[in-house]
Structure formats: structure tokens, C-alpha cells
Motif scaffolding. Structure first.
Motif, PDB file in Angstrom:
ATOM      1  N   PRO A   1       0.364  -1.246  -0.068  1.00 34.71           N
ATOM      2  CA  PRO A   1       0.282   0.018   0.504  1.00 34.71           C
ATOM      3  C   PRO A   1       1.527   1.173   0.334  1.00 34.71           C
ATOM      4  CG  PRO A   1      -0.010  -0.779   2.014  1.00 34.71           C
ATOM      5  CD  PRO A   1       0.445  -1.628   0.986  1.00 34.71           C
ATOM      6  N   CYS A   2       0.656   2.282  -0.446  1.00 37.05           N
ATOM      7  CA  CYS A   2       1.019   3.572  -0.706  1.00 37.05           C
ATOM      8  C   CYS A   2       1.171   4.483   0.347  1.00 37.05           C
ATOM      9  CB  CYS A   2       1.471   4.421  -2.727  1.00 37.05           C
ATOM     10  SG  CYS A   2      -0.468   4.859  -2.185  1.00 37.05           S
ATOM     11  N   HIS A   3       0.088   4.265   1.088  1.00 39.00           N
ATOM     12  CA  HIS A   3      -0.275   5.247   1.939  1.00 39.00           C
ATOM     13  C   HIS A   3      -1.050   4.176   3.454  1.00 39.00           C
ATOM     14  CE1 HIS A   3      -2.475   8.918   4.115  1.00 39.00           C
ATOM     15  NE2 HIS A   3      -1.972   8.362   5.328  1.00 39.00           N
ATOM     16  N   VAL A   4      -0.434   4.159   4.158  1.00 40.55           N
ATOM     17  CA  VAL A   4      -0.665   3.479   6.072  1.00 40.55           C
ATOM     18  C   VAL A   4      -1.401   4.025   6.576  1.00 40.55           C
ATOM     19  CG1 VAL A   4      -0.138   1.592   6.748  1.00 40.55           C
ATOM     20  CG2 VAL A   4       0.773   1.233   4.949  1.00 40.55           C
TER      21      VAL A   4
ATOM     22  N   TYR B   1     -12.563   4.557  -0.322  1.00 38.80           N
ATOM     23  CA  TYR B   1     -11.923   3.076  -1.251  1.00 38.80           C
ATOM     24  C   TYR B   1     -11.318   2.873  -0.361  1.00 38.80           C
ATOM     25  CZ  TYR B   1     -15.496   2.755  -4.337  1.00 38.80           C
ATOM     26  OH  TYR B   1     -17.061   2.268  -4.093  1.00 38.80           O
ATOM     27  N   THR B   2     -10.610   2.581   1.246  1.00 34.84           N
ATOM     28  CA  THR B   2      -9.886   2.037   2.046  1.00 34.84           C
ATOM     29  C   THR B   2     -10.037   1.203   2.007  1.00 34.84           C
ATOM     30  OG1 THR B   2      -8.839   3.901   2.447  1.00 34.84           O
ATOM     31  CG2 THR B   2      -8.064   2.698   3.759  1.00 34.84           C
ATOM     32  N   GLU B   3      -9.289   0.021   2.627  1.00 30.50           N
ATOM     33  CA  GLU B   3      -8.782  -0.767   3.168  1.00 30.50           C
ATOM     34  C   GLU B   3      -8.608  -1.366   4.805  1.00 30.50           C
ATOM     35  OE1 GLU B   3     -10.269  -4.032   1.308  1.00 30.50           O
ATOM     36  OE2 GLU B   3     -10.599  -3.044  -0.008  1.00 30.50           O
ATOM     37  N   PHE B   4      -9.857  -2.123   5.764  1.00 30.93           N
ATOM     38  CA  PHE B   4      -9.811  -1.667   7.105  1.00 30.93           C
ATOM     39  C   PHE B   4      -8.813  -2.872   7.244  1.00 30.93           C
ATOM     40  CE2 PHE B   4     -13.612   1.523   7.316  1.00 30.93           C
ATOM     41  CZ  PHE B   4     -12.505   2.021   6.835  1.00 30.93           C
ATOM     42  N   TYR B   5      -7.487  -2.842   8.134  1.00 29.74           N
ATOM     43  CA  TYR B   5      -7.172  -3.769   9.127  1.00 29.74           C
ATOM     44  C   TYR B   5      -7.492  -3.740  10.739  1.00 29.74           C
ATOM     45  CZ  TYR B   5      -4.458  -7.740  10.766  1.00 29.74           C
ATOM     46  OH  TYR B   5      -3.849  -8.302  11.633  1.00 29.74           O
ATOM     47  N   VAL B   6      -8.767  -4.519  11.218  1.00 25.79           N
ATOM     48  CA  VAL B   6      -8.347  -4.098  12.875  1.00 25.79           C
ATOM     49  C   VAL B   6      -8.570  -4.967  13.582  1.00 25.79           C
ATOM     50  CG1 VAL B   6     -10.067  -4.007  14.804  1.00 25.79           C
ATOM     51  CG2 VAL B   6     -11.033  -2.578  12.340  1.00 25.79           C
ATOM     52  N   THR B   7      -7.940  -5.195  13.930  1.00 21.79           N
ATOM     53  CA  THR B   7      -6.549  -6.222  15.443  1.00 21.79           C
ATOM     54  C   THR B   7      -7.190  -5.554  16.992  1.00 21.79           C
ATOM     55  OG1 THR B   7      -4.636  -6.816  15.933  1.00 21.79           O
ATOM     56  CG2 THR B   7      -4.785  -4.471  15.499  1.00 21.79           C
ATOM     57  N   ASP B   8      -7.244  -6.948  17.537  1.00 14.38           N
ATOM     58  CA  ASP B   8      -7.495  -6.597  19.129  1.00 14.38           C
ATOM     59  C   ASP B   8      -6.413  -5.750  19.623  1.00 14.38           C
ATOM     60  OD1 ASP B   8     -10.751  -7.455  18.893  1.00 14.38           O
ATOM     61  OD2 ASP B   8      -9.959  -9.789  19.233  1.00 14.38           O
ATOM     62  N   MET B   9      -4.809  -6.038  19.489  1.00 16.40           N
ATOM     63  CA  MET B   9      -4.303  -5.696  20.251  1.00 16.40           C
ATOM     64  C   MET B   9      -3.967  -4.132  20.379  1.00 16.40           C
ATOM     65  SD  MET B   9      -0.556  -6.251  18.483  1.00 16.40           S
ATOM     66  CE  MET B   9       0.088  -8.477  18.467  1.00 16.40           C
TER      67      MET B   9
ATOM     68  N   ALA C   1      -0.648  -7.337   8.714  1.00 16.00           N
ATOM     69  CA  ALA C   1      -1.910  -6.039   8.298  1.00 16.00           C
ATOM     70  C   ALA C   1      -2.096  -6.464   7.027  1.00 16.00           C
ATOM     71  CB  ALA C   1      -1.941  -4.913   9.157  1.00 16.00           C
ATOM     72  N   ILE C   2      -0.871  -6.247   6.035  1.00 14.90           N
ATOM     73  CA  ILE C   2      -0.002  -5.587   5.030  1.00 14.90           C
ATOM     74  C   ILE C   2      -0.246  -7.311   4.322  1.00 14.90           C
ATOM     75  CG2 ILE C   2       1.421  -5.266   3.321  1.00 14.90           C
ATOM     76  CD1 ILE C   2       2.897  -3.752   4.955  1.00 14.90           C
ATOM     77  N   ARG C   3      -0.454  -8.404   4.592  1.00 13.91           N
ATOM     78  CA  ARG C   3      -0.221  -9.128   4.458  1.00 13.91           C
ATOM     79  C   ARG C   3      -2.156  -9.670   4.289  1.00 13.91           C
ATOM     80  NH1 ARG C   3       0.482 -14.631   8.249  1.00 13.91           N
ATOM     81  NH2 ARG C   3      -1.073 -13.791   9.399  1.00 13.91           N
TER      82      ARG C   3
ATOM     83  N   LEU D   1      -1.514  14.336  -0.925  1.00 18.66           N
ATOM     84  CA  LEU D   1      -1.206  13.092  -0.733  1.00 18.66           C
ATOM     85  C   LEU D   1      -2.672  12.094  -1.286  1.00 18.66           C
ATOM     86  CD1 LEU D   1      -0.473  13.728   3.361  1.00 18.66           C
ATOM     87  CD2 LEU D   1       1.080  13.336   1.338  1.00 18.66           C
ATOM     88  N   PRO D   2      -1.522  11.210  -1.808  1.00 20.47           N
ATOM     89  CA  PRO D   2      -2.987   9.469  -2.405  1.00 20.47           C
ATOM     90  C   PRO D   2      -3.477   9.262  -0.864  1.00 20.47           C
ATOM     91  CG  PRO D   2      -0.199   9.239  -1.692  1.00 20.47           C
ATOM     92  CD  PRO D   2       0.043  10.630  -1.022  1.00 20.47           C
ATOM     93  N   ASP D   3      -4.650   9.348  -1.295  1.00 21.15           N
ATOM     94  CA  ASP D   3      -5.370   8.528   0.165  1.00 21.15           C
ATOM     95  C   ASP D   3      -5.083   6.802   0.802  1.00 21.15           C
ATOM     96  OD1 ASP D   3      -7.915   9.972  -0.730  1.00 21.15           O
ATOM     97  OD2 ASP D   3      -8.713   8.859  -1.642  1.00 21.15           O
ATOM     98  N   PRO D   4      -5.306   7.616   1.699  1.00 25.26           N
ATOM     99  CA  PRO D   4      -5.170   6.136   2.575  1.00 25.26           C
ATOM    100  C   PRO D   4      -5.181   4.628   1.690  1.00 25.26           C
ATOM    101  CG  PRO D   4      -5.839   7.497   3.682  1.00 25.26           C
ATOM    102  CD  PRO D   4      -6.137   8.066   3.282  1.00 25.26           C
ATOM    103  N   GLU D   5      -4.317   3.338   1.053  1.00 23.80           N
ATOM    104  CA  GLU D   5      -5.387   2.523   0.864  1.00 23.80           C
ATOM    105  C   GLU D   5      -5.323   1.115   1.953  1.00 23.80           C
ATOM    106  OE1 GLU D   5      -3.624   1.174  -3.450  1.00 23.80           O
ATOM    107  OE2 GLU D   5      -1.819   1.463  -2.202  1.00 23.80           O
ATOM    108  N   LEU D   6      -4.569   0.726   3.284  1.00 26.78           N
ATOM    109  CA  LEU D   6      -4.915   0.639   4.466  1.00 26.78           C
ATOM    110  C   LEU D   6      -4.949   1.379   5.712  1.00 26.78           C
ATOM    111  CD1 LEU D   6      -4.452  -2.591   5.985  1.00 26.78           C
ATOM    112  CD2 LEU D   6      -2.068  -2.587   5.456  1.00 26.78           C
ATOM    113  N   LEU D   7      -5.944   1.112   6.631  1.00 28.25           N
ATOM    114  CA  LEU D   7      -6.518   1.692   7.386  1.00 28.25           C
ATOM    115  C   LEU D   7      -5.731   0.842   8.628  1.00 28.25           C
ATOM    116  CD1 LEU D   7      -6.488   4.356   9.539  1.00 28.25           C
ATOM    117  CD2 LEU D   7      -9.685   2.787   9.304  1.00 28.25           C
ATOM    118  N   VAL D   8      -5.270   0.683   9.648  1.00 30.30           N
ATOM    119  CA  VAL D   8      -5.135  -0.228  10.500  1.00 30.30           C
ATOM    120  C   VAL D   8      -6.095   0.560  11.742  1.00 30.30           C
ATOM    121  CG1 VAL D   8      -3.690  -1.253  11.786  1.00 30.30           C
ATOM    122  CG2 VAL D   8      -3.077  -0.936   9.746  1.00 30.30           C
TER     123      VAL D   8
END
Ligand code: IPE
Ligand code: IPE
Ligand code: MG
Length: 261
Positions: A30-33, A223-231, A244-246, A198-205
Motif C-alpha cells: 500500500p502506498c499510504h498506510v 475506498y480504503t481497506e480496513f484492518y482491525v486488530t484486538d491488540m 496487516a499488509i498480508r 497526498l494519495p488516499d490511504p490504501e490501508l487503515l489499521v
């Protein structure tokens, strides 16, 4: 973005069992995390510590996320540090955070030079306590000519306020005659946001398991992909970053189109 393969390999040496650098396609990063760094308070509470200890531990995670992003060759890293709603917190906590932002930034400036990182802020930083603002300004000036990764910290940031501000700035330009009403489309509008250019985030954690945006980048996350962790954020490490990237790379992104076969 340039990356040093040797440094990258040694940075990710000795992986845990379930994830390693080999799981990642380095050509499809992702170019922007972007990170919603949540759970500092609960992390501390779970250890019988004060919330401030959680924020101090959170700084270490952020430093690691910056280094990980640089090693991977991410173009833009952004992180939500303080929302326009966080002023509701007890004064001692707000004061601690403002102090922590200032002292951390001064301490980390050498890392930014060393890694060629350019600093940027999202949010109304001019309304911050004088000392914090001055340090932020110094950070901006001193990293302005760096050409590597952009690291944007969202402080006193609220997405609704950002959108209202953009509308205000557009109205001013129309009134001044430098912008034509007919030209205001979504590309032009985006230039007036704090994220302009800036480019829009591609991945939001988001850490600590919450399934909400809490007034963060409402426009930019369309259009960002979300990754939520319980950590909790202080437990977030380079390995969770890889997970998250995987996950991101396993998603089928369609942007409203049809699935590619
Ligand atoms: C995130 O952790 C940091 C900031 C919002 C400044 P929190 O302080 O929100 O931690 P929790 O959510 O109370 O555990
Ligand atoms: C979001 O976390 C803001 C930041 C991480 C800076 P909060 O802890 O403020 O969010 P809510 O209150 O749980 O929605
Ligand atoms: Mg929280």
C-alpha cells in the motif's frame, strides 16, 4: 519509494511462526498506510499502570511503525494521535499528551534526518499549546527538504472540521475570484483538505478492536481497506504490521467495478 533490501531482510530476521517477510509481495505494498492508534489507556489499565504510562509506551510503537514503514519503502505513513474530541479528556491527560508530543518530536528529529522522513500534520495545530505548536513548526521546517517517506501525524484533527474548513477555504477563493464555482469537483475539493497532495490511504489499521472511525479521514477513506486488530496500540509491532499488509494483499479491491477473473 527506494528500499534497502539488506536492511529490510535483517530488520525482519527471526520472525514468529505465523508471519514473515516472505508472506508479503513487496511490489504490491500500500502506498499510504494509516493508523488509528487506540488502546493506550486499556493497555496501561490491564497492567495496573496509569493511563499516561500507556501513552508513553504508545510512542515506542509509533517509532517502530515509522521504522517499519521506512524499511518496507511505504510512501506515506499517517497516524491519528489526538482528535478534536479528545479535549474532553481530563486536563491532566490532555496536558500529558501535549507535553509528550513536543518532547517526543524533539527527541525523534535525528531519526527523521537519518531516515530522510518528511514530517506533516493533519489538523488545527495552530490552536495547540504554544510550546507544542512551536516544536511542530520546527519539525516541519527542519524536515521540509527530506525526500523520503512522508510521515503525517493527525493532532487536534477532526474529519468533519476538516471538511467544513475546506468548504470555507473554497468559498474564500471563489469570493476572491481565484476559483470558479464550476471547477469545484471532488479532485479540487480534496486539495483543500489537510491531506491535499497526498494519495488516499490504501490501508487503515485500527488497534484495540473498535469498529469505528472516530471522526478520522471520512473523505479520504472512501475506498480504503480496513484492518482491525484486538491488540492494544502499545503491543503493536512490526510483525502485526506485516499481518496487516498480508491481509491487505489478500483483499479483492474492486472500486465499484466487477471482480477480475
Ligand atoms: C489512544 O489510546 C491514544 C489517544 C487517543 C491519545 P486511548 O487513550 O484512547 O486508549 P483507550 O482507548 O482509552 O484504551
Ligand atoms: C481515536 O481514539 C482517536 C485517536 C486514536 C487519537 P479514541 O479513543 O478517541 O476514540 P473513541 O472515543 O473510542 O471513539
Ligand atoms: Mg481510545
Amino acid at each position: 519509494m527506494q528500499r534497502d533490501e539488506g536492511k529490510l531482510r535483517s530488520y525482519f530476521a527471526n520472525p514468529p511462526e505465523d508471519v514473515s517477510l516472505d508472506d508479503i509481495d513487496l511490489d504490491r505494498l500500500p502506498c499510504h498506510v494509516s493508523f488509528i492508534m487506540d488502546g493506550n489507556g486499556r493497555w496501561a489499565q490491564a497492567r495496573g499502570l496509569s493511563r499516561s504510562k500507556g501513552h508513553v509506551a504508545g510512542v515506542d510503537s509509533l517509532r517502530e511503525a515509522v521504522t517499519t514503514s521506512v524499511r518496507l519503502g511505504i510512501d506515506v505513513l499517517s497516524a491519528y494521535a489526538f482528535s478534536t474530541e479528545n479535549w474532553k479528556r481530563p486536563k491532566e491527560e490532555v496536558d500529558l499528551l501535549m507535553h509528550l508530543f513536543a518532547t517526543t518530536l524533539v527527541k525523534e528529529l535525528p531519526l527523521f534526518y537519518q531516515e530522510n522522513v518528511r514530517l506533516r500534520f493533519f489538523g488545527d495545530i495552530e490552536s495547540l499549546p504554544r510550546k507544542t505548536y512551536k516544536v511542530f513548526e520546527r519539525g516541519l521546517n527542519e524536515t521540509a527538504s527530506n525526500t523520503g517517506m512522508t510521515f503525517a501525524l493527525a493532532v487536534n484533527y477532526g474529519s468533519r472540521a476538516e471538511i467544513a474548513r475546506a468548504a470555507r477555504l473554497i468559498a474564500q477563493d471563489v469570493k476572491a475570484g481565484t476559483l470558479d464555482t464550476q471547477d469545484v469537483d471532488d479532485t479540487v475539493f480534496a486539495k483543500y483538505l489537510y491531506t491535499g497532495g497526498l494519495p488516499d490511504p490504501e490501508l487503515l489499521v485500527r488497534t484495540s478492536g473498535e469498529l469505528r472511525l472516530s471522526n478520522y479521514l471520512l473523505w479520504q477513506l472512501a475506498y480504503t481497506e480496513f484492518y482491525v486488530t484486538d491488540m492494544y496500540w502499545p503491543d503493536f509491532s512490526k510483525w502485526e504490521y506485516l499481518r496487516a499488509i498480508r491481509a491487505f494483499q489478500g483483499r479483492g479491491r474492486r472500486f465499484g467495478g466487477v471482480v477480475e477473473s
